[in-house]
Write an enzyme that holds these catalytic residues in place. Structure first.
Site, PDB file in Angstrom:
ATOM      1  N   CYS A  70       6.969   7.784  -3.012  1.00 17.77           N
ATOM      2  CA  CYS A  70       5.462   8.372  -4.057  1.00 17.77           C
ATOM      3  C   CYS A  70       4.338   9.562  -3.141  1.00 17.77           C
ATOM      4  O   CYS A  70       4.470  10.857  -3.558  1.00 17.77           O
ATOM      5  CB  CYS A  70       4.546   7.615  -3.898  1.00 17.77           C
ATOM      6  N   ARG A 113      14.412   6.506   0.037  1.00 12.40           N
ATOM      7  CA  ARG A 113      14.027   7.940  -0.768  1.00 12.40           C
ATOM      8  C   ARG A 113      12.865   8.150  -0.067  1.00 12.40           C
ATOM      9  O   ARG A 113      12.515   8.112   0.512  1.00 12.40           O
ATOM     10  CB  ARG A 113      12.928   7.060  -1.840  1.00 12.40           C
ATOM     11  N   GLY A 158       7.620   9.227   3.698  1.00  8.37           N
ATOM     12  CA  GLY A 158       8.609   9.540   2.739  1.00  8.37           C
ATOM     13  C   GLY A 158       8.398   8.425   1.833  1.00  8.37           C
ATOM     14  O   GLY A 158       7.015   8.245   1.708  1.00  8.37           O
ATOM     15  N   LEU A 186       0.032   0.700  -4.684  1.00 11.63           N
ATOM     16  CA  LEU A 186       0.485  -0.574  -4.582  1.00 11.63           C
ATOM     17  C   LEU A 186       1.632   0.129  -2.938  1.00 11.63           C
ATOM     18  O   LEU A 186       1.933   0.834  -3.930  1.00 11.63           O
ATOM     19  CB  LEU A 186       1.794  -1.190  -5.417  1.00 11.63           C
ATOM     20  N   ARG A 187       1.670  -0.500  -2.167  1.00 13.84           N
ATOM     21  CA  ARG A 187       2.319  -0.793  -0.693  1.00 13.84           C
ATOM     22  C   ARG A 187       3.759  -0.956  -1.188  1.00 13.84           C
ATOM     23  O   ARG A 187       3.481  -2.091  -1.239  1.00 13.84           O
ATOM     24  CB  ARG A 187       2.136  -0.337   0.223  1.00 13.84           C
ATOM     25  N   GLU A 188       4.944  -0.308  -0.735  1.00 12.30           N
ATOM     26  CA  GLU A 188       6.031  -0.671  -0.915  1.00 12.30           C
ATOM     27  C   GLU A 188       6.172  -1.844   0.805  1.00 12.30           C
ATOM     28  O   GLU A 188       5.452  -1.814   1.835  1.00 12.30           O
ATOM     29  CB  GLU A 188       7.037  -0.722  -0.833  1.00 12.30           C
TER      30      GLU A 188
END
Ligand code: UDX
Length: 433
Positions: free
Chosen positions: A263, A330, A260, A156-158
């Protein structure tokens, strides 16, 4: 509608919450657990502890339909569960390995509450072999009910997690037996995606290999971008031209300030440390990481080329999150770049559509502005860090007039170099001058 399956989801970050809401959307009865009381209280009020497009609506919709509820109690979560998805964090240890303490803890707590046959489905990214280890532990414990352990990594991509869950390129299931794999596959059947059934270690490896391949593409195009600058080529067109080759493809070939997030950097470091533990040097993975951290320095270098000394300069930052459509900071390149600019004596004013509150906590000396114009006003340079759509629709003429010097460093190659120069900017993209 009667529930299809009864599912517990353990750990309610991006992955757990998305999984819980989407499995409920597919008609399953989902009990979602987090040990953080505050997080669960927020969710019970129908609010989200994080920003992800569409997720709040999905949570509210399924909670209202009584297909999704929240708890802090393992007993409640497992009371009727046939499947227990684990989606807890596996933060990085000092040696680069992923720390499985939260996964092990979740399994230990579950063990005491298992009330019938259960399939534990692990979505957390774990060192290869963890699934088999957990399975053997549970076998040794001689539980009253049959418990299986399956690896089912997430991709899953943010920012597009819901759509990635509902329209996956593939679903990967690592299981001991075809029968258990088939039961997990049934949960995903409505999505109509290819399903790869394999052993647990292979499934765990697919996750690391995927992220390493994606990260390698980004670092490779960033290295090519550097060469493009030396020889007068345009990396965007190079990526288009190479990407039309079906063996190569165009995605994940945007040159810029580097990758960044929670993951890619962590998973590449974890894979590198796995290679080291086996007695070999991870030459390629090391290079991928080194190029990625150098991309932060590229921005500073470009600023210096345009402005000379940075001491006393005023820099505007557009975007702080590690990518658009998320508030996640993050390993965001913006953090390193802000810290370096402050260290060099510059003052930094930033605007981000979603990450401002987090940035205030992490970077108290960063001045947060309410819109992109306010971040640019009086600046000696503006750096575009994150390609939020709203930065594509700005009145750039107005921006230029507001700035002290018209220097624009485009860290994501959003603007057209020729058009920017026509507008009077001293414009620097990545790999296209
Ligand atoms: C990634 C993986 O894509 C996903 O499958 C995995 O499960 C979790 O990690 P995510 O971190 O959300 O997802 O974002 P992604 O879209 O992959 O981007 C990662 C980073 O690479 C971002 O900082 C992005 O700006 C950067 N990136 C991406 C580039 O620099 N160039 C590109 O071409 C693509």
């Amino acid at each position: 509608m009667t529930a299809l399956s009864r599912i517990a989801v353990i750990g309610l970050g991006y992955v757990g919450l998305t999984t819980a809401a989407c499995l409920a959307d597919l008609g399953n009865e989902v009990v979602a657990l987090d040990t953080d009381l505050r997080r669960v209280a927020v969710l019970r009020r129908g609010r989200l502890p994080l920003y992800e497009p569409g997720l709040a609506e999905a949570v509210q919709r399924n909670a209202a339909a009584r297909r999704l509820r929240f708890t802090t109690s393992y007993r409640e979560a497992l009371s009727v569960a046939e499947f227990a998805f684990i989606a807890v964090g596996t933060p990085e240890k000092k040696n680069g390995h992923a720390d499985t303490a939260q996964v092990i803890d979740a399994v230990a707590r579950m063990r005491n509450e298992i009330q019938g046959p259960l399939v534990i489905v692990n979505k957390s990214t774990v060192p290869i072999g963890t699934g088999n280890l957990v399975r053997r532990e549970l076998e040794r414990a001689k539980l009253a009910h049959a418990v299986d352990v399956v690896s089912n990594p997430e991709f899953l991509r943010e920012g597009s997690a819901l759509s990635d869950f509902m329209h996956p390129d593939r679903v990967v299931i690592g299981a001991e037996s075809a029968e258990v794999a088939d039961r997990v596959a049934k949960l995903y059947e409505p999505l109509g995606a290819p399903i790869v059934v394999t052993t647990t270690p292979t499934a765990e490896m697919i996750k690391y290999a995927s992220n390493a391949l994606l990260a390698t593409r980004i670092s490779l195009i960033n290295e090519i971008a550097w060469i493009c600058e030396q020889v007068g080529a345009d990396v965007k067109i190079v990526a288009d031209g190479a990407g039309l080759d079906r063996r190569i493809g165009r995605s994940m070939l945007e040159a810029g300030v580097g990758f960044g997030g929670s993951c890619l950097p962590k998973d590449v470091r974890a894979l590198a440390s796995m290679v080291r533990s086996s007695g070999k040097q991870p030459e390629l993975l090391n290079a991928v990481l080194a190029i990625n951290s150098d991309q932060r320095r590229v921005v500073i270098r470009k600023l210096r080329e345009c402005l000379g000394q940075m001491d006393g300069r005023r820099v505007g930052l557009w975007g702080l999150s590690f990518k658009p459509n998320t508030d996640d900071l993050r390993e965001a390149p913006s953090l390193d770049i802000t810290r370096e600019l402050l260290r060099l004596g510059a003052s930094v004013r930033a605007y981000d559509p979603a990450a401002s509150a987090q940035a205030r906590r992490l970077l108290p000396r960063l001045s947060i502005r309410r819109d992109p114009y306010a971040a640019a006003a009086g600046a000696d340079a503006v750096v575009l860090m994150t390609e939020w759509n709203e930065f594509r629709e700005l009145d750039l003429e107005r921006v230029r007039r507001m700035m002290r010097q018209p220097v624009l460093i485009d860290g994501r190659n959003v603007y057209d170099p020729g058009a920017m120069r026509d507008l009077g900017f001293i414009y620097r993209g990545i790999g296209r001058n």
